[in-house]
Design a protein around this motif. Structure first.
Motif, PDB file in Angstrom:
ATOM      1  N   ALA A  33       0.806  -1.227   0.000  1.00 23.80           N
ATOM      2  CA  ALA A  33       0.000   0.000   0.000  1.00 23.80           C
ATOM      3  C   ALA A  33       0.837   1.276   0.000  1.00 23.80           C
ATOM      4  O   ALA A  33       0.288   2.373  -0.117  1.00 23.80           O
ATOM      5  CB  ALA A  33      -0.932   0.001   1.212  1.00 23.80           C
ATOM      6  N   ASP A  34       2.145   1.145   0.114  1.00 17.87           N
ATOM      7  CA  ASP A  34       2.992   2.332   0.293  1.00 17.87           C
ATOM      8  C   ASP A  34       3.226   3.123  -0.993  1.00 17.87           C
ATOM      9  O   ASP A  34       3.640   4.283  -0.947  1.00 17.87           O
ATOM     10  CB  ASP A  34       4.353   1.929   0.881  1.00 17.87           C
ATOM     11  N   GLY A  35       3.017   2.497  -2.148  1.00 18.47           N
ATOM     12  CA  GLY A  35       3.235   3.199  -3.408  1.00 18.47           C
ATOM     13  C   GLY A  35       4.681   3.543  -3.674  1.00 18.47           C
ATOM     14  O   GLY A  35       4.987   4.584  -4.271  1.00 18.47           O
TER      15      GLY A  35
ATOM     16  N   PHE B  18       0.586  -8.897  -4.130  1.00 14.70           N
ATOM     17  CA  PHE B  18       1.138  -9.494  -2.914  1.00 14.70           C
ATOM     18  C   PHE B  18       2.661  -9.445  -2.924  1.00 14.70           C
ATOM     19  O   PHE B  18       3.296  -9.847  -3.899  1.00 14.70           O
ATOM     20  CB  PHE B  18       0.702 -10.962  -2.784  1.00 14.70           C
ATOM     21  N   ASN B  19       3.232  -8.939  -1.843  1.00 19.32           N
ATOM     22  CA  ASN B  19       4.661  -9.088  -1.587  1.00 19.32           C
ATOM     23  C   ASN B  19       4.883 -10.424  -0.901  1.00 19.32           C
ATOM     24  O   ASN B  19       4.212 -10.728   0.085  1.00 19.32           O
ATOM     25  CB  ASN B  19       5.176  -7.971  -0.683  1.00 19.32           C
ATOM     26  N   CYS B  20       5.831 -11.202  -1.389  1.00 25.09           N
ATOM     27  CA  CYS B  20       6.007 -12.559  -0.881  1.00 25.09           C
ATOM     28  C   CYS B  20       7.473 -12.828  -0.569  1.00 25.09           C
ATOM     29  O   CYS B  20       8.313 -12.899  -1.474  1.00 25.09           O
ATOM     30  CB  CYS B  20       5.508 -13.581  -1.898  1.00 25.09           C
TER      31      CYS B  20
ATOM     32  N   LYS C  75       0.415  -8.924   4.266  1.00 23.64           N
ATOM     33  CA  LYS C  75      -0.817  -8.983   3.468  1.00 23.64           C
ATOM     34  C   LYS C  75      -1.081 -10.394   2.961  1.00 23.64           C
ATOM     35  O   LYS C  75      -2.214 -10.884   3.046  1.00 23.64           O
ATOM     36  CB  LYS C  75      -0.750  -8.005   2.298  1.00 23.64           C
ATOM     37  N   VAL C  76      -0.050 -11.046   2.429  1.00 25.15           N
ATOM     38  CA  VAL C  76      -0.284 -12.386   1.876  1.00 25.15           C
ATOM     39  C   VAL C  76      -0.679 -13.358   2.976  1.00 25.15           C
ATOM     40  O   VAL C  76      -1.500 -14.264   2.766  1.00 25.15           O
ATOM     41  CB  VAL C  76       0.947 -12.893   1.093  1.00 25.15           C
ATOM     42  N   LYS C  77      -0.151 -13.175   4.180  1.00 24.92           N
ATOM     43  CA  LYS C  77      -0.518 -14.059   5.289  1.00 24.92           C
ATOM     44  C   LYS C  77      -1.945 -13.794   5.760  1.00 24.92           C
ATOM     45  O   LYS C  77      -2.685 -14.739   6.085  1.00 24.92           O
ATOM     46  CB  LYS C  77       0.472 -13.895   6.444  1.00 24.92           C
TER      47      LYS C  77
END
Length: 272
Positions: A124-126, A206-208, A249-251
């Motif tokens: 969400a940080d852009g 998603f950041n993973c 977020k992914v979790k």
């Protein structure tokens, strides 16, 4: 073993653009789940290999899409997993997608879209770099009018034969030893993609990466010494720029539990 494996009853047709180090075991995983799997390669000699594991093979080069691209896109889900950053090629692919009946896409991107900010980074940080070809490609796919794209930004890929300890066999030196690493095991890559498809989570980013972010000094020293090599040489500089990629977020969104949450506890193997 992938503990977070697919449990849905619906048989899907899944096309995978790119069947290399990640894409091939991903294809094998979906075949083992009973799905119809289509896979692409840029090498003619690998067509037989794909057929042998139950994958319908296609010869596809993003730089020059073949006449068979529409047949390849006849799927419930398209997974794009190629290292190419050919923006013109992806623009043609996006046009082909809009001419097909395809509805859902998973695009394998990278946390390299973020510059070092010396902070924790969330989706969400852009903070994506405007100069990143991957960001441009992500946006091309997100703008497809006929399909919804979920983007998975993986950290550095490790696991099995991809042992980071081997990166330093030729005396490679490590810069910025106190910077933090953002890595993910291949098992988690496959399981996360599976959960996205199972839960039908589309139109997301998603950041993973694993839960832990040891320093390069900590992680690479252990990785190198674990295979019996001397510790790598570190180049000391005045500052150590870094970024820490948040995986919250992914979790939370997928209720996902990492199979390899602690990078310092991963045991590497010699097999592919």
């Amino acid at each position: 073993m992938l503990l977070n494996s697919y449990s849905g009853a619906t048989i899907k047709t899944i096309s995978i653009l790119g069947t290399g180090w990640l894409g091939l075991p991903l294809a094998q995983h979906f075949v083992s789940m009973g799905h119809n799997v289509i896979g692409s390669t840029t090498s003619k000699h690998r067509l037989t290999e794909l057929t042998s594991i139950g994958v319908k093979p296609f010869l596809i080069d993003i730089g020059s899409l073949p006449d068979t691209i529409q047949e390849f896109l006849q799927a419930d889900v398209l997974i794009i997993n190629i290292p190419s950053k050919d923006i013109a090629g992806f623009r043609l692919l996006a046009q082909a997608i809009e001419k097909s009946a395809l509805k859902n896409i998973v695009f394998v991107s990278s946390t390299s879209v973020y510059d070092n900010t010396n902070t924790v980074i969330t989706e969400a940080d852009g903070l994506e770099s405007e100069q990143s070809p991957l960001v441009i490609i992500e946006n091309l796919l997100k703008k497809c009018n006929t399909a919804k794209t979920t983007i998975v930004r993986f950290g550095g890929l490790i696991g099995y034969s991809r042992n980071p300890g081997n990166f330093f066999r030729k005396g490679r030196k490590v810069q910025h030893p106190d910077s933090r690493v953002n890595l993910i095991h291949r098992d988690d890559c496959i399981a996360i993609i599976t959960q996205i498809i199972e839960q039908e989570v589309w139109g997301e980013v998603f950041n993973c990466c694993a839960d832990t972010h040891p320093t390069k000094r900590e992680f690479y020293t252990q990785a190198v010494t674990s295979i019996g090599n001397p510790a790598p040489e570190f180049i000391l500089t005045g500052t150590s720029p870094y970024k820490i990629i948040s995986n919250q977020k992914v979790k939370q969104r997928l209720h996902y539990q990492f199979l390899h949450p602690d990078l310092m506890k991963i045991q590497f193997e010699d097999a592919l």
